[in-house]
Design an enzyme around this catalytic site. Structure first.
Site, PDB file in Angstrom:
ATOM      1  N   CYS A 127      14.191  10.655   5.612  1.00 13.82           N
ATOM      2  CA  CYS A 127      14.282  10.234   6.921  1.00 13.82           C
ATOM      3  C   CYS A 127      15.832  10.529   7.327  1.00 13.82           C
ATOM      4  O   CYS A 127      15.910  10.318   8.813  1.00 13.82           O
ATOM      5  CB  CYS A 127      13.484   9.116   7.310  1.00 13.82           C
ATOM      6  SG  CYS A 127      14.322   7.909   5.907  1.00 13.82           S
ATOM      7  N   LYS A 132       0.801  -1.509   0.051  1.00 14.98           N
ATOM      8  CA  LYS A 132      -0.262   0.006  -0.070  1.00 14.98           C
ATOM      9  C   LYS A 132       0.974   1.141   0.053  1.00 14.98           C
ATOM     10  O   LYS A 132       1.445   1.550   1.194  1.00 14.98           O
ATOM     11  CB  LYS A 132      -0.780   0.081   1.265  1.00 14.98           C
ATOM     12  CG  LYS A 132      -1.959   0.988   1.086  1.00 14.98           C
ATOM     13  CD  LYS A 132      -2.694   1.739   2.256  1.00 14.98           C
ATOM     14  CE  LYS A 132      -1.683   2.823   2.954  1.00 14.98           C
ATOM     15  NZ  LYS A 132      -1.785   3.999   1.973  1.00 14.98           N
TER      16      LYS A 132
END
Ligand code: NAD
Length: 504
Positions: free
Chosen positions: A293, A184
């Site tokens: 990140c 997803k």
């Protein structure tokens, strides 16, 4: 502009890829992909429902025996063909990734796409390297050996900051090891994950091995994580959502892999090459508009170099060219959305109350006023416990703070909940080596910050999560180690039975 690269035509059948074909989601809700450089919608699609997830998991489950039963060599061949198809379509991938994310085309062309092709080639090789301890008679009376087996249907969830690379990092090790997968992606960025799955089909990877459901996190994401036929969840995203994913995965006893937020320190010791550190800080804090990140977010600079570092970083940040992601001269594109840009701006506005904004701290106007742009921003004078030092901003914002002793620099570097990545800047090998040992992070660079490579693992510690993407470590995480033990004595009353009944 509205239908750049024909994405509407190309995904006219919908934005779900289940069992080897595109189809529309059945949730009854729609979502638009917005070009963040202009604010215009480029594609509207029907979001997946939980029933679509069930179908995707069923397709992956049906494909599992055949794919798991293929030889490592057959899976490797398929992944080599996949890498070749990705390489042929490199320009197309780069353009669509730039369109949906606002990334400068030079970034997608030189980083996102070649990294993905190299990942595919790496995992094609890894598929043939099943590692384990040697078979031997460890007990004396038995032969023991290790089987390394695929584990089943993997359900993975990805963020919007590197949609293509995240699809690659989740899908490739899983399928190289013989698993099948339902991924997803983030709702904002569905397109290149669909193209990735289509390329896999075109390369001959069987239908159902790779499925993509584009749906909302709270409904479709949670349903995928909790699905009884999914044996492992690999999640990349924010720490708060990762905690929720962990709760659901734990309740259904799943193997779990969490790649969460970061707040990477960038530690400059007083013997460092100042020019190298300043260039490194600008590149590492602004890559992907700071939506990385591992981006450098906290520059701790030893006091003798601090003022010169701040001046040079500000000067270099002001040379960065903000603009249309498709212009070859653009260094910095917009952020992913206007909502996210406003969130980043909020951190900076609040910081004005307790710190100094040295450069940036605003959205550019003029031709760029409709895009989700934000200028490169440098902040000084913030306290260690302040919001801009402790929280993940995920934008082009670097905070610089001075330190005195090496002990203090390392202590401050470790003083956030996160532990994903860090860098140490020094020409003294002992100092740098100490920093690599003592900074708590999944990766510590020395005299650089950002580069990644397929052969080496990516993943964090502390609130940045656990588990590895890329490298042989990630391949191993998608396998089940099974110990097989054969009796070699053919004796009915075995010696060890006396611990349960009878005498020697
Ligand atoms: P996010 O956590 O909001 O969303 C990530 C994904 O989770 C999306 O697909 C979203 O739809 C889904 N999701 C949301 N709520 C969910 C729920 N309740 N259950 C299941 N799924 C749910 O993160 P984001 O804003 O898309 O991405 C930015 C974050 O990702 C940052 O924190 C960044 O540091 C992190 N990130 C980490 C790494 C890493 O390797 N550690 C890499 C890239 C990004």
């Amino acid at each position: 502009m509205g239908n750049r690269f024909q994405v509407t035509d190309r995904f006219a059948d919908g934005a779900q890829y289940i069992g080897g074909r595109l189809r529309a989601g059945t949730s009854g809700q729609e979502h638009s992909v917005i070009d963040p450089a202009t604010g215009e919608s480029v594609y509207t699609y029907a979001l997946a429902s939980t029933a679509d997830v069930d179908e995707a998991v069923a397709a992956a489950k049906a494909a599992f025996p055949g794919w798991a039963g293929a030889t490592p060599g057959e899976r490797s061949d398929a992944l080599h063909r996949f890498a070749a198809v990705l390489a042929e379509r490199a320009e197309d991938f780069a353009r669509v990734e730039s369109l949906q994310c606002g990334k400068p085309l030079k970034l997608t062309t030189e980083f996102d796409v070649p990294g993905t092709v190299d990942n595919a080639a790496f995992f094609a090789g890894a598929a043939r390297h099943l590692q384990g301890q040697s078979a031997a008679e460890y007990s004396g009376d038995h032969t023991s050996y290790i089987r390394r087996e695929p584990i089943g249907v993997v359900g993975s969830i990805a963020p919007w900051n590197y949609p293509l690379q995240m699809a690659a990092w989740k899908i490739l090790p899983a399928v190289a090891a013989g698993n099948t997968i339902v991924l997803k992606p983030a709702e904002l960025t569905p397109l290149t994950s669909l193209m990735f799955a289509q390329a896999a089909t075109d390369a001959g990877i069987p239908d159902g091995v790779i499925n993509i459901v584009n749906g909302a996190g709270r409904t479709v994401g949670e349903h995928l994580v909790g699905h009884p036929d999914v044996v492992m969840t690999s999640f990349t995203g924010s720490t708060p959502v990762g905690k929720r994913v962990a709760e659901i995965a734990t309740a259904t006893v799943k193997r779990l892999h969490l790649e969460l937020g970061g707040k990477a320190p960038f530690v400059v010791f007083d013997d460092a090459d100042l020019e190298a550190a300043a260039h490194g800080a600008v590149a590492a804090s602004l890559i992907n508009s700071g939506q990385d990140c591992t981006a450098a977010t906290r520059a701790y600079v030893q006091r003798p170099l601090f003022d010169a570092f701040v001046a040079r970083v500000a000067e270099l940040m002001e040379t960065v060219r903000i603009g249309d992601p498709f212009a070859p001269t653009t260094d910095l594109g917009p952020l992913i959305s206007h909502v996210h840009r406003d969130r980043v701006a909020g951190f900076v506005e609040r910081a004005r109350g307790y710190a100094t904004v040295v450069t940036g701290g605003e959205a550019p106007g003029g031709d760029l006023k409709d895009g989700a742009y934000y200028r490169p921003t440098l902040i000084t004078g913030a306290a260690q416990d302040s919001e801009v030092v402790q929280s993940e901003i995920f934008g082009p914002v670097l905070v610089a703070l001075p330190f005195d002793s090496d002990d203090e620099g390392i202590r401050l570097a470790n003083d956030t909940p996160y532990g994903l990545a860090a860098s140490a800047w020094s020409r003294d090998v002992y100092r740098a080596n100490r920093a690599t040992r003592e900074i708590k992070a999944g990766c510590v660079w020395v005299n650089d910050h950002i580069p990644i490579i397929s052969e080496m693992p990516h993943g964090g510690t502390k609130a940045s999560g656990y588990g590895k993407d890329m490298s042989a470590y990630s391949f191993e995480e998608y396998t089940q180690v099974k110990h097989v033990m054969y009796d070699n004595t053919a004796v009915a009353a075995k010696d060890w039975h006396r611990t349960i009944f009878g005498d020697r």
